[in-house]
Design a protein around this motif. Structure first.
Motif, mmCIF file in Angstrom:
data_model
loop_
_atom_site.group_PDB
_atom_site.id
_atom_site.type_symbol
_atom_site.label_atom_id
_atom_site.label_comp_id
_atom_site.label_asym_id
_atom_site.label_seq_id
_atom_site.Cartn_x
_atom_site.Cartn_y
_atom_site.Cartn_z
ATOM 1 N N ASP A 133 -19.670 68.736 82.103
ATOM 2 C CA ASP A 133 -19.804 68.973 80.657
ATOM 3 C C ASP A 133 -19.156 67.848 79.860
ATOM 4 O O ASP A 133 -19.708 67.363 78.867
ATOM 5 C CB ASP A 133 -19.159 70.306 80.313
ATOM 6 C CG ASP A 133 -19.364 70.671 78.860
ATOM 7 O OD1 ASP A 133 -20.528 70.771 78.417
ATOM 8 O OD2 ASP A 133 -18.350 70.847 78.142
ATOM 9 N N GLU A 134 -17.949 67.420 80.295
ATOM 10 C CA GLU A 134 -17.267 66.329 79.595
ATOM 11 C C GLU A 134 -18.052 65.027 79.695
ATOM 12 O O GLU A 134 -18.153 64.266 78.741
ATOM 13 C CB GLU A 134 -15.864 66.148 80.172
ATOM 14 C CG GLU A 134 -14.927 67.294 79.815
ATOM 15 C CD GLU A 134 -13.589 67.172 80.523
ATOM 16 O OE1 GLU A 134 -13.431 66.184 81.285
ATOM 17 O OE2 GLU A 134 -12.724 68.052 80.327
ATOM 18 N N GLU A 135 -18.625 64.779 80.861
ATOM 19 C CA GLU A 135 -19.412 63.561 81.061
ATOM 20 C C GLU A 135 -20.655 63.580 80.176
ATOM 21 O O GLU A 135 -21.053 62.558 79.605
ATOM 22 C CB GLU A 135 -19.797 63.431 82.534
ATOM 23 C CG GLU A 135 -20.511 62.134 82.876
ATOM 24 C CD GLU A 135 -19.626 60.930 82.663
ATOM 25 O OE1 GLU A 135 -20.176 59.834 82.385
ATOM 26 O OE2 GLU A 135 -18.381 61.061 82.743
ATOM 27 N N TYR A 136 -21.258 64.774 80.060
ATOM 28 C CA TYR A 136 -22.456 64.903 79.217
ATOM 29 C C TYR A 136 -22.108 64.623 77.745
ATOM 30 O O TYR A 136 -22.829 63.909 77.046
ATOM 31 C CB TYR A 136 -23.038 66.306 79.373
ATOM 32 C CG TYR A 136 -24.200 66.581 78.456
ATOM 33 C CD1 TYR A 136 -25.463 66.050 78.720
ATOM 34 C CD2 TYR A 136 -24.025 67.366 77.310
ATOM 35 C CE1 TYR A 136 -26.526 66.300 77.870
ATOM 36 C CE2 TYR A 136 -25.080 67.624 76.461
ATOM 37 C CZ TYR A 136 -26.344 67.081 76.730
ATOM 38 O OH TYR A 136 -27.385 67.315 75.872
ATOM 39 N N ARG A 137 -20.993 65.192 77.287
ATOM 40 C CA ARG A 137 -20.590 64.965 75.892
ATOM 41 C C ARG A 137 -20.250 63.503 75.652
ATOM 42 O O ARG A 137 -20.573 62.944 74.600
ATOM 43 C CB ARG A 137 -19.383 65.843 75.547
ATOM 44 C CG ARG A 137 -19.708 67.335 75.516
ATOM 45 C CD ARG A 137 -18.506 68.136 75.114
ATOM 46 N NE ARG A 137 -18.799 69.555 75.083
ATOM 47 C CZ ARG A 137 -17.935 70.493 74.712
ATOM 48 N NH1 ARG A 137 -16.696 70.142 74.352
ATOM 49 N NH2 ARG A 137 -18.282 71.752 74.722
ATOM 50 N N ARG A 138 -19.588 62.876 76.620
ATOM 51 C CA ARG A 138 -19.249 61.466 76.489
ATOM 52 C C ARG A 138 -20.510 60.617 76.404
ATOM 53 O O ARG A 138 -20.603 59.673 75.613
ATOM 54 C CB ARG A 138 -18.384 61.039 77.684
ATOM 55 C CG ARG A 138 -17.793 59.647 77.540
ATOM 56 C CD ARG A 138 -16.945 59.257 78.727
ATOM 57 N NE ARG A 138 -15.823 60.188 78.910
ATOM 58 C CZ ARG A 138 -15.713 61.041 79.914
ATOM 59 N NH1 ARG A 138 -16.661 61.085 80.860
ATOM 60 N NH2 ARG A 138 -14.689 61.835 80.009
ATOM 61 N N ASP A 139 -21.499 60.982 77.197
ATOM 62 C CA ASP A 139 -22.761 60.253 77.183
ATOM 63 C C ASP A 139 -23.477 60.414 75.846
ATOM 64 O O ASP A 139 -24.025 59.454 75.288
ATOM 65 C CB ASP A 139 -23.649 60.749 78.331
ATOM 66 C CG ASP A 139 -24.955 59.976 78.401
ATOM 67 O OD1 ASP A 139 -24.902 58.746 78.638
ATOM 68 O OD2 ASP A 139 -26.020 60.607 78.182
ATOM 69 N N GLN A 140 -23.445 61.647 75.311
ATOM 70 C CA GLN A 140 -24.070 61.890 74.008
ATOM 71 C C GLN A 140 -23.384 61.089 72.902
ATOM 72 O O GLN A 140 -24.035 60.531 72.027
ATOM 73 C CB GLN A 140 -23.993 63.393 73.663
ATOM 74 C CG GLN A 140 -24.887 64.261 74.520
ATOM 75 C CD GLN A 140 -26.355 64.058 74.173
ATOM 76 O OE1 GLN A 140 -27.035 63.287 74.845
ATOM 77 N NE2 GLN A 140 -26.819 64.722 73.127
ATOM 78 N N ARG A 183 -16.731 71.634 84.436
ATOM 79 C CA ARG A 183 -16.041 71.047 83.291
ATOM 80 C C ARG A 183 -16.210 69.532 83.288
ATOM 81 O O ARG A 183 -16.421 68.918 82.248
ATOM 82 C CB ARG A 183 -14.549 71.406 83.335
ATOM 83 C CG ARG A 183 -14.259 72.823 82.865
ATOM 84 C CD ARG A 183 -12.782 72.949 82.488
ATOM 85 N NE ARG A 183 -11.912 72.618 83.611
ATOM 86 C CZ ARG A 183 -11.506 73.529 84.498
ATOM 87 N NH1 ARG A 183 -11.896 74.791 84.410
ATOM 88 N NH2 ARG A 183 -10.720 73.160 85.489
ATOM 89 N N GLU A 184 -16.143 68.941 84.438
ATOM 90 C CA GLU A 184 -16.285 67.490 84.537
ATOM 91 C C GLU A 184 -17.687 67.060 84.135
ATOM 92 O O GLU A 184 -17.867 66.068 83.426
ATOM 93 C CB GLU A 184 -15.982 67.056 85.974
ATOM 94 C CG GLU A 184 -15.949 65.563 86.147
ATOM 95 C CD GLU A 184 -15.529 65.171 87.551
ATOM 96 O OE1 GLU A 184 -15.975 64.110 88.013
ATOM 97 O OE2 GLU A 184 -14.747 65.922 88.167
#
Length: 248
Positions: A16-23, A13-14
Motif C-alpha cells: 500500500d505504501e509503495e502504491y501511494r509513493r508511486d501515485q 502495508r508495504e
C-alpha cells in the motif's frame, strides 16, 4: 475466522505504501513544475503589490507634504511659489489633491481680483461630477461670488436657490447673495424673510447673522433678540446698504 498471519499484514502495508509513493511520484512528474511555477507567480505578484502599494503611499505622502508647504508659503505671502505647486498638483492623479489645488488657484485669483479667471476655475470644479457634491457646491458659491456683479438677479436666484435654505451648510453666503438679488428685483418681502431666516440660523457665522439682523429689521422683520445681545453693525450704515442694493 482465522486472522491473517503478521507477515501478510506487513506485506500488505508495504504494498500500500509503495502504491501511494508511486501515485505521488506520478502526480509530481505531471504537475510538479506547474505547482512550482504557480508558487513563483504568486510570490512575484505579492512582491509587486507590496512595491506598488509602498510607492503609492509614498507618492501620497510627498504630495501631501508639497501641498502643506504651499499652504505655508501662501500664509507667508509667498504667492508665486505656492501657486507653482498648486498648478503642478492640479494635474495630480489623486483627485483630492488635484481638486484642492485647483480650488487654491481659484482663491488666489479671487484675492487678486482676477474675477474672470477665478470664476472659470470655480465653474470647472463645480461642473466636475467626479468630485463630492459638497465640494462642488462650495465651488458654485465661490463662482457666483466672483461673477455676482455681472449676473442678473434672476440668474443668482436660480443658481443658488437650492443652497439658500437652513439645511444647507452654505446657507449664510448663498442666502445673503439670494436675498440681495431679491432686493435688486424690488422683492423686499422675500428678501426680508430670507434675511430673517439667516439671522435665526445658529449654524451661520455670527458676522453674517449680524448683517442679516440689521437688514431684516430695515425690511420690517423683527430679529432683535436673535443674537442675544451680540454686537451688531450700526443700523444707519445697514439701512444705507439696503437702500443702495434695492435701488440697483
Amino acid at each position: 475466522m482465522a486472522t491473517p498471519p503478521p507477515e501478510n499484514q506487513a506485506f500488505l502495508r508495504e504494498v500500500d505504501e509503495e502504491y501511494r509513493r508511486d501515485q505521488l511520484m506520478r502526480f509530481w512528474r505531471r504537475w510538479g513544475r506547474w505547482l512550482v511555477a504557480g508558487v513563483v507567480v504568486v510570490l512575484l505578484g505579492l512582491a509587486l503589490w507590496l512595491y506598488l502599494s509602498h510607492r503609492d503611499t509614498r507618492s501620497a505622502e510627498l504630495q501631501g507634504e508639497r501641498f502643506d508647504t504651499a499652504l505655508h508659503d501662501l500664509a507667508e505671502d509667498k504667492v508665486d511659489s505656492a501657486q507653482a505647486v498648486f498648478i503642478e498638483l492640479s494635474e495630480s492623479d489623486r483627485a483630492g489633491y488635484a481638486a484642492m489645488s485647483r480650488f487654491s488657484e481659484a482663491n488666489i485669483a479671487l484675492a487678486n481680483d482676477n474675477l474672470a479667471e477665478a470664476a472659470a476655475t470655480f465653474g470647472a470644479i463645480a461642473n466636475d461630477e467626479s468630485l463630492p457634491e459638497p465640494f462642488r457646491n462650495l465651488a458654485l458659491v465661490r463662482q457666483t461670488l466672483a461673477e455676482y456683479e455681472q449676473m442678473e438677479p434672476a440668474a443668482v436666484i436660480e443658481r443658488l436657490g437650492p443652497l439658500a435654505n437652513p439645511d444647507s451648510p452654505f446657507f449664510g453666503t448663498a442666502g445673503e447673495m439670494v436675498a440681495a438679488a431679491y432686493l435688486k428685483q424690488g422683492k423686499r418681502q422675500e428678501a426680508g424673510e430670507l434675511y430673517g431666516q439667516i439671522a435665526r440660523t445658529e449654524s451661520v457665522p455670527s458676522s453674517v447673522r449680524q448683517r442679516a439682523v440689521q437688514i431684516a429689521g430695515v425690511l420690517g422683520v423683527d430679529t432683535s433678540e436673535t443674537l442675544d445681545g451680540e454686537s451688531t453693525e450700526s443700523s444707519e450704515a445697514t439701512n444705507e446698504q439696503t437702500e443702495e442694493a434695492s435701488n440697483q
